[in-house]
Scaffold this active site. Structure first.
Site, PDB file in Angstrom:
ATOM      1  N   HIS A 179      64.525  45.838 178.507  1.00 16.78           N
ATOM      2  CA  HIS A 179      65.614  46.854 179.278  1.00 16.78           C
ATOM      3  C   HIS A 179      64.539  47.718 179.719  1.00 16.78           C
ATOM      4  CE1 HIS A 179      69.740  45.213 177.635  1.00 16.78           C
ATOM      5  NE2 HIS A 179      69.381  44.298 178.542  1.00 16.78           N
ATOM      6  N   GLU A 217      67.251  41.116 182.112  1.00 15.71           N
ATOM      7  CA  GLU A 217      68.459  40.476 183.083  1.00 15.71           C
ATOM      8  C   GLU A 217      69.251  41.961 184.009  1.00 15.71           C
ATOM      9  OE1 GLU A 217      71.186  41.966 180.665  1.00 15.71           O
ATOM     10  OE2 GLU A 217      69.561  42.237 179.329  1.00 15.71           O
TER      11      GLU A 217
END
Length: 260
Positions: A179, A217
């Site tokens: 992230h 993601e």
């Protein structure tokens, strides 16, 4: 490592004939004063903290990379050290709440960031998010990204195969997830995101030999983020429905790292 004997750092031992003789010692001696760097190293090992010796906790430039404990799920991020990138020298620095919370909380309150991270508000909200990782089992490590000595981004390096994400895609053992947010507006949209994503993915693959893939993601709506991953050598794997978003599964394969 045990502490050094107290006499080792007792000060200079006179050796010149004109020097006063140390009390209670008539023997000839050598100057056994240790270098300041070595004294600091022994002292910090003895107290359990390396803050004085290490610019980045856990990483010592004088001794090079260290072997992480066998139960470290991410193979010692604090030991990975700096890496050269096209935009400067970059290093992941594991977060310390007391040092880093004000900066990270300020970034989380940027509207462009909070739209996807959802952590705007008081510093307590960001602190709870960080502590959940820091007090966990080590499957996710929050880090500051430091570029040429300046903290400018926030990262989470996590074991994707041990994360709830693994329920939503065909995970493989040791898949490692990323992230990222770039803090300052001035650092966005200049290609830095792609350069740093590539660098961090390479750090993962270099230091985690069991990891065959680095994954991410990002929210499908976050087109700059998706573009940054593509520019960093990730490939689009699939659209994934997660509890809080519809995501683009991005994958960087070890086998393709020198081709993409």
């Amino acid at each position: 490592m045990p502490p050094i004997d107290a006499s080792t750092d007792a000060g200079r031992v006179p050796t010149h004939p004109d020097d006063p003789e140390p009390a209670g010692n008539g023997e000839d001696t050598l100057d056994l004063r240790l270098p300041d760097e070595l004294v600091a190293l022994f002292a910090t090992e003895a107290t359990g903290t390396r803050e004085a010796a290490d610019p980045v906790p856990g990483y010592r430039k004088d001794t090079g990379p260290r072997v992480p404990p066998a139960d470290d799920l991410l193979d010692g991020i604090q030991y990975w050290g700096p890496t050269a990138t096209p935009v400067g020298t970059f290093q992941l620095r594991p977060v310390r709440i007391e040092r880093d919370l004000p900066l990270i909380s300020r970034w989380m309150n940027d509207p462009a960031v909070s739209a996807f991270w959802g952590l705007a508000g008081s510093p307590t909200r960001t602190e709870d998010h960080l502590r959940a990782q820091l007090d966990g089992d080590g499957r996710s490590v929050p880090c500051l990204g430091v570029l040429d000595g300046t903290p400018m981004s926030y990262w989470e390096v996590y074991r994707a195969d041990l994360d709830p994400l693994a329920r939503h895609y065909p995970a493989r053992p040791h898949d490692t997830g990323l992230h990222l947010l770039v803090g300052a507006v001035a650092d966005r949209g200049r290609g830095r995101g792609s350069a740093l994503l590539r660098a961090v993915a390479d750090l993962v693959l270099d230091h985690r030999p069991a990891c065959a893939r680095v994954v991410a993601e990002p929210d499908l709506r976050n087109t700059p983020s998706v573009a940054a991953f593509l520019g960093a050598g990730f490939r689009f794997g699939a659209e994934v429905d997660l509890p809080a978003k519809r995501a683009a599964l991005m994958i960087r394969d070890r086998s393709l790292r020198h081709l993409m």
